[in-house]
Motif scaffolding. Structure first.
Motif, PDB file in Angstrom:
ATOM      1  N   SER A 189      63.718  66.137  47.023  1.00 49.16           N
ATOM      2  CA  SER A 189      63.127  67.142  47.946  1.00 49.16           C
ATOM      3  C   SER A 189      62.636  66.420  49.294  1.00 49.16           C
ATOM      4  CB  SER A 189      62.086  67.964  47.269  1.00 49.16           C
ATOM      5  OG  SER A 189      61.390  68.816  48.007  1.00 49.16           O
ATOM      6  N   LEU A 190      62.076  65.050  49.125  1.00 49.29           N
ATOM      7  CA  LEU A 190      61.514  64.597  50.218  1.00 49.29           C
ATOM      8  C   LEU A 190      62.696  64.072  51.379  1.00 49.29           C
ATOM      9  CD1 LEU A 190      58.849  63.243  51.390  1.00 49.29           C
ATOM     10  CD2 LEU A 190      59.418  61.098  50.223  1.00 49.29           C
ATOM     11  N   ALA A 191      64.035  63.886  50.567  1.00 47.22           N
ATOM     12  CA  ALA A 191      65.173  63.409  51.366  1.00 47.22           C
ATOM     13  C   ALA A 191      65.745  64.718  52.015  1.00 47.22           C
ATOM     14  CB  ALA A 191      66.033  62.914  50.253  1.00 47.22           C
ATOM     15  N   LEU A 192      65.601  65.806  51.298  1.00 49.38           N
ATOM     16  CA  LEU A 192      66.250  67.008  52.136  1.00 49.38           C
ATOM     17  C   LEU A 192      65.412  67.647  52.964  1.00 49.38           C
ATOM     18  CD1 LEU A 192      67.446  68.642  48.942  1.00 49.38           C
ATOM     19  CD2 LEU A 192      69.159  68.226  50.753  1.00 49.38           C
ATOM     20  N   TRP A 193      64.186  67.746  52.657  1.00 50.81           N
ATOM     21  CA  TRP A 193      63.409  68.806  53.493  1.00 50.81           C
ATOM     22  C   TRP A 193      61.903  67.816  54.274  1.00 50.81           C
ATOM     23  CZ3 TRP A 193      62.413  73.042  55.872  1.00 50.81           C
ATOM     24  CH2 TRP A 193      61.001  73.393  56.244  1.00 50.81           C
ATOM     25  N   GLY A 194      61.785  66.741  53.518  1.00 49.97           N
ATOM     26  CA  GLY A 194      60.437  65.930  54.150  1.00 49.97           C
ATOM     27  C   GLY A 194      59.508  66.506  53.824  1.00 49.97           C
ATOM     28  N   TRP A 195      58.347  66.008  54.160  1.00 53.98           N
ATOM     29  CA  TRP A 195      56.914  66.003  53.526  1.00 53.98           C
ATOM     30  C   TRP A 195      56.142  67.307  53.919  1.00 53.98           C
ATOM     31  CZ3 TRP A 195      53.383  66.089  57.377  1.00 53.98           C
ATOM     32  CH2 TRP A 195      53.759  65.570  58.700  1.00 53.98           C
ATOM     33  N   ARG A 196      56.480  68.052  54.687  1.00 57.78           N
ATOM     34  CA  ARG A 196      55.881  69.065  55.465  1.00 57.78           C
ATOM     35  C   ARG A 196      55.580  70.099  54.428  1.00 57.78           C
ATOM     36  NH1 ARG A 196      59.872  68.143  58.414  1.00 57.78           N
ATOM     37  NH2 ARG A 196      60.869  69.970  57.983  1.00 57.78           N
ATOM     38  N   ARG A 197      54.252  70.628  54.498  1.00 54.66           N
ATOM     39  CA  ARG A 197      53.719  71.742  53.485  1.00 54.66           C
ATOM     40  C   ARG A 197      53.502  72.901  54.239  1.00 54.66           C
ATOM     41  NH1 ARG A 197      49.377  67.943  50.781  1.00 54.66           N
ATOM     42  NH2 ARG A 197      50.367  66.472  52.502  1.00 54.66           N
ATOM     43  N   ASP A 198      54.788  73.625  54.504  1.00 56.92           N
ATOM     44  CA  ASP A 198      54.524  74.734  55.264  1.00 56.92           C
ATOM     45  C   ASP A 198      54.140  75.870  54.367  1.00 56.92           C
ATOM     46  OD1 ASP A 198      57.002  74.644  54.230  1.00 56.92           O
ATOM     47  OD2 ASP A 198      58.106  75.695  55.509  1.00 56.92           O
ATOM     48  N   TRP A 199      54.212  75.525  53.055  1.00 58.45           N
ATOM     49  CA  TRP A 199      53.762  76.542  52.289  1.00 58.45           C
ATOM     50  C   TRP A 199      52.357  76.643  51.758  1.00 58.45           C
ATOM     51  CZ3 TRP A 199      56.141  81.441  49.960  1.00 58.45           C
ATOM     52  CH2 TRP A 199      57.339  81.822  50.691  1.00 58.45           C
ATOM     53  N   GLN A 200      51.890  75.824  52.377  1.00 60.43           N
ATOM     54  CA  GLN A 200      50.138  75.544  51.889  1.00 60.43           C
ATOM     55  C   GLN A 200      49.654  76.714  52.131  1.00 60.43           C
ATOM     56  OE1 GLN A 200      49.451  71.994  51.336  1.00 60.43           O
ATOM     57  NE2 GLN A 200      47.698  72.959  50.210  1.00 60.43           N
ATOM     58  N   GLY A 201      48.789  77.257  51.033  1.00 66.29           N
ATOM     59  CA  GLY A 201      47.858  78.075  51.083  1.00 66.29           C
ATOM     60  C   GLY A 201      48.549  79.504  50.977  1.00 66.29           C
ATOM     61  N   ARG A 202      49.724  79.486  50.643  1.00 67.76           N
ATOM     62  CA  ARG A 202      50.597  80.731  50.193  1.00 67.76           C
ATOM     63  C   ARG A 202      50.847  80.689  48.660  1.00 67.76           C
ATOM     64  NH1 ARG A 202      55.146  80.416  55.028  1.00 67.76           N
ATOM     65  NH2 ARG A 202      53.943  81.475  56.444  1.00 67.76           N
ATOM     66  N   ARG A 203      50.867  81.885  48.216  1.00 65.36           N
ATOM     67  CA  ARG A 203      51.267  82.170  46.886  1.00 65.36           C
ATOM     68  C   ARG A 203      52.565  82.753  46.495  1.00 65.36           C
ATOM     69  NH1 ARG A 203      46.197  85.732  46.514  1.00 65.36           N
ATOM     70  NH2 ARG A 203      46.966  86.225  48.465  1.00 65.36           N
ATOM     71  N   LEU A 204      53.673  82.208  45.803  1.00 64.47           N
ATOM     72  CA  LEU A 204      54.604  82.670  45.532  1.00 64.47           C
ATOM     73  C   LEU A 204      55.039  82.934  43.904  1.00 64.47           C
ATOM     74  CD1 LEU A 204      57.602  83.066  46.827  1.00 64.47           C
ATOM     75  CD2 LEU A 204      58.170  80.697  46.131  1.00 64.47           C
ATOM     76  N   LEU A 205      55.562  84.333  43.757  1.00 63.27           N
ATOM     77  CA  LEU A 205      55.714  84.548  42.647  1.00 63.27           C
ATOM     78  C   LEU A 205      57.293  84.600  42.347  1.00 63.27           C
ATOM     79  CD1 LEU A 205      55.113  86.202  39.841  1.00 63.27           C
ATOM     80  CD2 LEU A 205      55.254  88.274  41.191  1.00 63.27           C
ATOM     81  N   VAL A 206      57.699  83.851  41.352  1.00 63.47           N
ATOM     82  CA  VAL A 206      59.081  83.472  41.118  1.00 63.47           C
ATOM     83  C   VAL A 206      59.390  83.794  39.687  1.00 63.47           C
ATOM     84  CG1 VAL A 206      61.231  81.830  40.943  1.00 63.47           C
ATOM     85  CG2 VAL A 206      58.966  81.372  42.802  1.00 63.47           C
TER      86      VAL A 206
END
Ligand code: CTP
Length: 420
Positions: A189-206
């Motif tokens: 995931s780090l190789a593909l996307w990097g370290w950015r936490r753009d979903w921080q503070g968001r709740r995802l239901l999967v």
């Protein structure tokens, strides 16, 4: 001669990965990780702190990585023009720091470079996956917690907190290092996307995996979904900072991939419906990757039936399982974007476009299930992403984690713009 289709390139193949190992008993798991990385074609170099070298053999790591291992003493015997810590820090494209001990964490966040590994961490500009491991009491001590908190603010760092379990010190609690298979997934995931936490503070239901509808205790109707796509999506979101609630049927994925997710097992469509009703209000966004079985018997039997009775049941009594995605769309609060999935054979796009119009979700990922190497259970996937605009986004053949990141970016953009 029949040839297998070439799979998509592995995001870790050919990458220069520095593995930093510090002194926690979890270090004994690192040879497995190093071996897996080397087999996947990564160039691996291991650096051990003195205490790590007491726990795991630098010789074994050298054999498994096909490279010599580095110890503190090497820093002072190195006679090349450039200092060893700078050379290794600049060589690395990715750093895996596992296990991260209390001492190495403390050194790092306070900017101390008094060992080879510590000075590499200060000198490197590569992204770092840092997986903490220690005794429960150490982990919950104020100094360690404060240091861990401080690490959350570091650029280029993907911190992976320890999991709960039985520790080598016989304590049951938080402190266990992420399992090797999760380390590998997080590194990918780090190789593909990097370290950015753009979903921080968001709740995802999967939702993920198949549902099953039982005729009697011995027979059910279901489908070949393994849950791999949904779990990849859930873990990718977690690594991007989301709090993830996963509702899943029977899965065929490595259990380590579920670490860090809040999981609820379901079996039938009715159970999934109930859990969706419970969890939808708290979600900021929803990804409905579950492969819901379409029909259920009107009269499921409590005891196993003979063949004749089963034939009669098959011939007579079925009803459709309600469309749960449509229910989610009807019930949702404003601003809750929903991603649906559509698996088709044959000409996928026209079928998916009709389904998209029917279901009313904001995004629909349409994927073929009759192409070799992708779809149900495969490591890769491909397809098209339908969204609010007229353009259809192509999703090229790639590993399911890469597909997951592409889908999350689209879902996150809708969430940011208040759509849904
Ligand atoms: N889905 C659902 N409830 C159902 C069936 C499907 O919520 N009873 C959801 C799936 O989770 C997926 C989407 O609807 O996100 C499309 O699922 P798919 O199986 O492709 O389509 P169906 O609705 O079952 O339609 P068909 O079988 O006719 O293609």
């Amino acid at each position: 001669m029949k040839t297998e289709p070439l799979g998509p390139p592995d995001p870790l193949a050919g990458r220069r990965i520095l593995v930093g190992i510090s002194g926690s008993i979890a270090a004994v798991k690192l040879p497995l990780v190093v071996s897996a990385l080397a087999k996947r074609g990564a160039e691996v170099r291991c650096v051990l702190t003195p205490s790590a070298a007491q726990l795991v053999s630098p010789v074994a790591l050298a054999s498994l990585s096909r490279q010599r291992s580095y110890l503190d003493a090497d820093q002072w015997s190195h006679t090349a023009a450039r200092p060893l810590h700078v050379e290794l820090a600049e060589w690395a494209e990715l750093v895996l720091l596992a296990p991260l001990s209390a001492t190495s964490l403390g050194r790092w966040v306070h900017g101390l470079g008094d060992s080879l590994l510590a000075s590499i961490l200060l000198a490197t500009e590569a992204p770092v996956l840092a997986a903490a491991a220690m005794n429960t009491a150490m982990w919950s001590s104020p100094g360690v917690l404060a240091n861990w908190q401080r690490l959350q603010g570091f650029e280029r760092v993907l911190p992976l907190g320890p999991a709960e379990g039985l520790l080598a010190c016989d304590r049951q609690g938080t402190g266990r290092m992420a399992e090797p298979d999760l380390l590998l997934l997080a590194l990918e995931s780090l190789a593909l996307w990097g370290w950015r936490r753009d979903w921080q503070g968001r709740r995802l239901l999967v939702t993920a995996g198949p549902t099953r509808e039982w005729m009697d205790p011995a027979r059910c109707i279901t489908n070949p979904s393994t849950g791999r796509m949904g779990v990849a999506l859930a873990q990718a979101a977690r690594l991007r900072g989301a709090a993830v609630q996963l509702l899943h049927g029977p899965l065929q994925v490595d259990p380590a991939w579920l670490e860090g997710l809040s999981c609820q097992r379901i079996d039938t469509g009715a159970e999934l419906q109930q859990q969706l009703r419970l969890h939808q209000p708290a979600a900021d966004a929803i990804a409905m990757a579950a492969a819901v079985a379409d029909h259920r018997p009107l009269a499921p039997q409590a005891h196993k039936q003979g063949k004749q009775a089963l034939t009669a049941q098959l011939a007579e009594g079925w009803e459709a399982v309600p469309d749960l995605l449509q229910e989610l769309v009807q019930r949702r609060p404003p601003g809750q974007p929903i991603l649906g999935f559509a698996a088709h054979s044959g000409d996928v796009l026209p079928q998916a476009q009709a389904k998209f119009a029917r279901k009313g979700c904001d995004l629909l990922f349409a994927n073929p299930i009759d192409q070799p190497g992708s779809g149900f259970g495969a490591a890769a996937n491909q397809g098209w992403l339908l969204g609010p605009g007229p353009a259809v986004e192509t999703v090229p053949t790639q590993g399911k984690l890469a597909v997951a990141h592409q889908l999350l970016t689209a879902l996150g953009a809708l969430l940011s713009s208040g759509q849904g």
